[in-house]
Design a protein around this motif. Structure first.
Motif, PDB file in Angstrom:
ATOM      1  N   TYR A 132       0.447   9.100  -8.835  1.00  0.00           N
ATOM      2  CA  TYR A 132      -0.863   8.577  -9.224  1.00  0.00           C
ATOM      3  C   TYR A 132      -1.247   7.379  -8.356  1.00  0.00           C
ATOM      4  N   ILE A 133      -0.291   6.478  -8.115  1.00  0.00           N
ATOM      5  CA  ILE A 133      -0.571   5.294  -7.300  1.00  0.00           C
ATOM      6  C   ILE A 133      -0.970   5.707  -5.885  1.00  0.00           C
ATOM      7  N   GLN A 134      -0.260   6.678  -5.322  1.00  0.00           N
ATOM      8  CA  GLN A 134      -0.604   7.181  -3.981  1.00  0.00           C
ATOM      9  C   GLN A 134      -2.038   7.711  -3.961  1.00  0.00           C
ATOM     10  N   GLU A 135      -2.395   8.442  -5.004  1.00  0.00           N
ATOM     11  CA  GLU A 135      -3.749   9.015  -5.103  1.00  0.00           C
ATOM     12  C   GLU A 135      -4.801   7.911  -5.146  1.00  0.00           C
ATOM     13  N   MET A 136      -4.561   6.872  -5.955  1.00  0.00           N
ATOM     14  CA  MET A 136      -5.526   5.784  -6.098  1.00  0.00           C
ATOM     15  C   MET A 136      -5.628   4.926  -4.832  1.00  0.00           C
ATOM     16  N   VAL A 137      -4.505   4.678  -4.179  1.00  0.00           N
ATOM     17  CA  VAL A 137      -4.543   3.934  -2.916  1.00  0.00           C
ATOM     18  C   VAL A 137      -5.361   4.693  -1.876  1.00  0.00           C
ATOM     19  N   ALA A 138      -5.140   6.004  -1.791  1.00  0.00           N
ATOM     20  CA  ALA A 138      -5.896   6.822  -0.846  1.00  0.00           C
ATOM     21  C   ALA A 138      -7.389   6.813  -1.176  1.00  0.00           C
ATOM     22  N   LYS A 139      -7.707   6.879  -2.452  1.00  0.00           N
ATOM     23  CA  LYS A 139      -9.101   6.942  -2.888  1.00  0.00           C
ATOM     24  C   LYS A 139      -9.843   5.622  -2.674  1.00  0.00           C
ATOM     25  N   LYS A 140      -9.177   4.501  -2.947  1.00  0.00           N
ATOM     26  CA  LYS A 140      -9.887   3.224  -2.981  1.00  0.00           C
ATOM     27  C   LYS A 140      -9.672   2.346  -1.749  1.00  0.00           C
ATOM     28  N   LEU A 141      -8.569   2.533  -1.037  1.00  0.00           N
ATOM     29  CA  LEU A 141      -8.267   1.621   0.064  1.00  0.00           C
ATOM     30  C   LEU A 141      -8.327   2.269   1.443  1.00  0.00           C
ATOM     31  N   ILE A 142      -8.167   3.577   1.530  1.00  0.00           N
ATOM     32  CA  ILE A 142      -8.192   4.230   2.831  1.00  0.00           C
ATOM     33  C   ILE A 142      -9.617   4.614   3.169  1.00  0.00           C
ATOM     34  N   GLN A 143     -10.119   4.055   4.242  1.00  0.00           N
ATOM     35  CA  GLN A 143     -11.534   4.273   4.614  1.00  0.00           C
ATOM     36  C   GLN A 143     -11.721   5.620   5.308  1.00  0.00           C
ATOM     37  N   ALA A 158      -2.204   1.666   8.355  1.00  0.00           N
ATOM     38  CA  ALA A 158      -1.850   2.904   7.647  1.00  0.00           C
ATOM     39  C   ALA A 158      -0.420   2.827   7.121  1.00  0.00           C
ATOM     40  N   GLU A 159       0.477   2.229   7.886  1.00  0.00           N
ATOM     41  CA  GLU A 159       1.871   2.110   7.458  1.00  0.00           C
ATOM     42  C   GLU A 159       1.994   1.201   6.227  1.00  0.00           C
ATOM     43  N   GLU A 160       1.206   0.115   6.219  1.00  0.00           N
ATOM     44  CA  GLU A 160       1.235  -0.778   5.056  1.00  0.00           C
ATOM     45  C   GLU A 160       0.720  -0.072   3.813  1.00  0.00           C
ATOM     46  N   LEU A 161      -0.348   0.672   3.951  1.00  0.00           N
ATOM     47  CA  LEU A 161      -0.896   1.401   2.807  1.00  0.00           C
ATOM     48  C   LEU A 161       0.113   2.404   2.263  1.00  0.00           C
ATOM     49  N   LYS A 162       0.866   3.014   3.162  1.00  0.00           N
ATOM     50  CA  LYS A 162       1.885   3.979   2.747  1.00  0.00           C
ATOM     51  C   LYS A 162       3.008   3.313   1.954  1.00  0.00           C
ATOM     52  N   SER A 163       3.262   2.024   2.222  1.00  0.00           N
ATOM     53  CA  SER A 163       4.370   1.323   1.556  1.00  0.00           C
ATOM     54  C   SER A 163       4.025   0.842   0.148  1.00  0.00           C
ATOM     55  N   LEU A 164       2.741   0.852  -0.216  1.00  0.00           N
ATOM     56  CA  LEU A 164       2.323   0.194  -1.455  1.00  0.00           C
ATOM     57  C   LEU A 164       2.874   0.833  -2.735  1.00  0.00           C
ATOM     58  N   PRO A 165       2.891   2.170  -2.877  1.00  0.00           N
ATOM     59  CA  PRO A 165       3.400   2.725  -4.144  1.00  0.00           C
ATOM     60  C   PRO A 165       4.833   2.295  -4.460  1.00  0.00           C
ATOM     61  N   LEU A 166       5.744   2.425  -3.498  1.00  0.00           N
ATOM     62  CA  LEU A 166       7.115   1.997  -3.763  1.00  0.00           C
ATOM     63  C   LEU A 166       7.236   0.475  -3.794  1.00  0.00           C
ATOM     64  N   GLY A 167       6.283  -0.227  -3.173  1.00  0.00           N
ATOM     65  CA  GLY A 167       6.271  -1.689  -3.278  1.00  0.00           C
ATOM     66  C   GLY A 167       6.117  -2.145  -4.718  1.00  0.00           C
ATOM     67  N   ILE A 168       5.393  -1.374  -5.524  1.00  0.00           N
ATOM     68  CA  ILE A 168       5.210  -1.710  -6.940  1.00  0.00           C
ATOM     69  C   ILE A 168       6.507  -1.513  -7.716  1.00  0.00           C
ATOM     70  N   VAL A 169       7.336  -0.589  -7.264  1.00  0.00           N
ATOM     71  CA  VAL A 169       8.661  -0.400  -7.864  1.00  0.00           C
ATOM     72  C   VAL A 169       9.627  -1.473  -7.359  1.00  0.00           C
ATOM     73  N   PHE A 190      -7.851  -3.637 -10.181  1.00  0.00           N
ATOM     74  CA  PHE A 190      -7.156  -4.449  -9.185  1.00  0.00           C
ATOM     75  C   PHE A 190      -7.392  -3.894  -7.784  1.00  0.00           C
ATOM     76  N   LEU A 191      -7.252  -2.571  -7.614  1.00  0.00           N
ATOM     77  CA  LEU A 191      -7.492  -1.956  -6.310  1.00  0.00           C
ATOM     78  C   LEU A 191      -8.945  -2.121  -5.868  1.00  0.00           C
ATOM     79  N   ASP A 192      -9.879  -2.029  -6.818  1.00  0.00           N
ATOM     80  CA  ASP A 192     -11.297  -2.233  -6.483  1.00  0.00           C
ATOM     81  C   ASP A 192     -11.516  -3.642  -5.927  1.00  0.00           C
ATOM     82  N   GLY A 193     -10.844  -4.624  -6.538  1.00  0.00           N
ATOM     83  CA  GLY A 193     -10.956  -5.987  -6.034  1.00  0.00           C
ATOM     84  C   GLY A 193     -10.345  -6.128  -4.656  1.00  0.00           C
ATOM     85  N   LEU A 194      -9.160  -5.557  -4.471  1.00  0.00           N
ATOM     86  CA  LEU A 194      -8.497  -5.612  -3.165  1.00  0.00           C
ATOM     87  C   LEU A 194      -9.332  -4.937  -2.091  1.00  0.00           C
ATOM     88  N   ALA A 195     -10.023  -3.864  -2.442  1.00  0.00           N
ATOM     89  CA  ALA A 195     -10.815  -3.103  -1.468  1.00  0.00           C
ATOM     90  C   ALA A 195     -11.919  -3.937  -0.827  1.00  0.00           C
TER      91      ALA A 195
END
Length: 356
Positions: free
Chosen positions: A345-356, A285-296, A272-277
């Motif tokens: 884990y979600i924070q790690e994956m967001v940083a890896k796949k979405l943060i340029q 940057a603020e939006e990316l930071k909100s994503l892990p808790l957004g899933i909760v 899913f993150l690969d597709g979003l990327a």
């Protein structure tokens, strides 16, 4: 199929729209909890989607249709399929038909289907890609053009107040049955209230991005577009992100009673993150930071609304059995718990796949 009487009534209603003459038939579509939806066929081939807008839920029908019309003017691209509204014979986007309420007609997108769960990584990838494309196309839409048709729709402070009122008025029997859900709400609310009042960029959001609100190609499994656009209005990106993840990374049904079947599927989430990327450069940057808790947050607020409705004796959502809203809430809360355990884990994956 629908009954002969209903078929005749729908045939008359169809005459209010700019369609070719002919004998049409109608199949009821039972996906969705709010509107009444029919597939319109001619000679056995699907042509249109006819829908009665639930004006008890969407009280501002002109506002709803105005938002949809404005959004559709942006949602057009070579890799985003147009959801075309068929005008009435007077050129409007919807009509009021006698005592049956407000209706709209949309062109059927051929060779398309919707999935209730992802199960395959290619579906998860497509869901992420179409979410990114949707927001990319709408990023320049002025929020001032859009009305809040359901004010405070994802406002957790409001949903907390509604829950507390329902809890105070509910029957002892329903409170007893909800004895597992209520403590979880009280425990989890403090973790998420600040997220809903943050100073994130306001975007035009779908606000109901469960997986079965995406159409996919039957031939290629490519994601085509979002449907069920009634809730298009202002919001935060994590609303759409978190709502879609809850039905992509979890392969269980929304009211699953066996919580062992509810999971946070890491391979599906990463796809899913690969597709979003492919269309995520617009995110701050603020939006990316909100994503892990957004899933909760999103399964939690949906679960809270279902629990509130249960305590209010099922006034909002359609239910097919007595405790379905309670089952929905417990299932959604269970996914919230599992997503909360995956935040690092979600924070790690967001940083890896979405943060340029």
């Amino acid at each position: 199929m629908v009954s002969a009487k209903t078929n005749l009534e729908l045939q008359k209603l169809l005459g209010a729209f700019s369609v070719d003459q002919g004998a049409y038939t109608f199949n009821k579509i039972d996906q969705g909890f709010i509107n009444d939806t029919y597939l319109v066929l001619k000679n056995g081939q699907p042509y249109y989607i006819l829908q009665r807008i639930n004006s008890e839920v969407f009280t501002d029908v002109p506002g709803v249709m105005g938002n949809i019309t404005k959004a559709l003017s942006y949602l057009t691209d070579t890799d985003y399929s147009l959801v075309a509204l068929v005008p009435t014979i007077t050129g409007q986007s919807y009509c009021k038909f006698n005592s049956s309420g407000y209706w709209r007609l949309m062109e059927y997108i051929p060779n398309s289907l919707a999935y209730d769960s992802a199960k395959k990584t290619e579906i998860a990838f497509g869901a992420g890609k179409i979410l990114g494309k949707f927001h990319f196309l709408l990023q320049n839409a002025s929020s001032a053009q859009f009305v809040d048709t359901i004010p405070h729709f994802h406002d957790l402070h409001l949903r907390k107040e509604q829950f507390q009122k329902a809890l105070n008025k509910s029957s002892q029997e329903r409170r007893d049955k909800a004895n597992l859900a209520i403590p979880f709400v009280l425990e989890t609310l403090p973790l998420l209230l600040d997220l809903s009042s943050s100073t994130l960029p306001v975007r035009i959001c779908h606000n109901d991005t469960k997986l079965n609100n995406i159409l996919f190609s039957r031939k290629t499994n490519q994601a085509l577009c979002f449907i069920d656009l009634d809730t298009i209005m202002k919001g935060y990106f994590y609303y759409d992100f978190g709502d879609l993840v809850r039905t992509v990374a979890n392969t269980a049904k929304e009211d699953e009673k066996d919580h062992h079947k509810i999971n946070f599927d890491r391979p599906l989430f990463e796809s899913f993150l690969d597709g979003l990327a492919t269309s995520s450069a617009f995110l701050t940057a603020e939006e990316l930071k909100s994503l892990p808790l957004g899933i909760v947050f999103m399964p939690f607020i949906h679960g809270l609304r279902a629990l509130t409705d249960y305590l209010n004796n099922d006034q909002y959502y359609k239910v097919s059995y007595a405790d379905q809203n309670l089952d929905r809430s417990l299932s959604l809360f269970d996914f919230s718990k599992k997503a909360l355990s995956e935040v690092s884990y979600i924070q790690e994956m967001v940083a890896k796949k979405l943060i340029q």
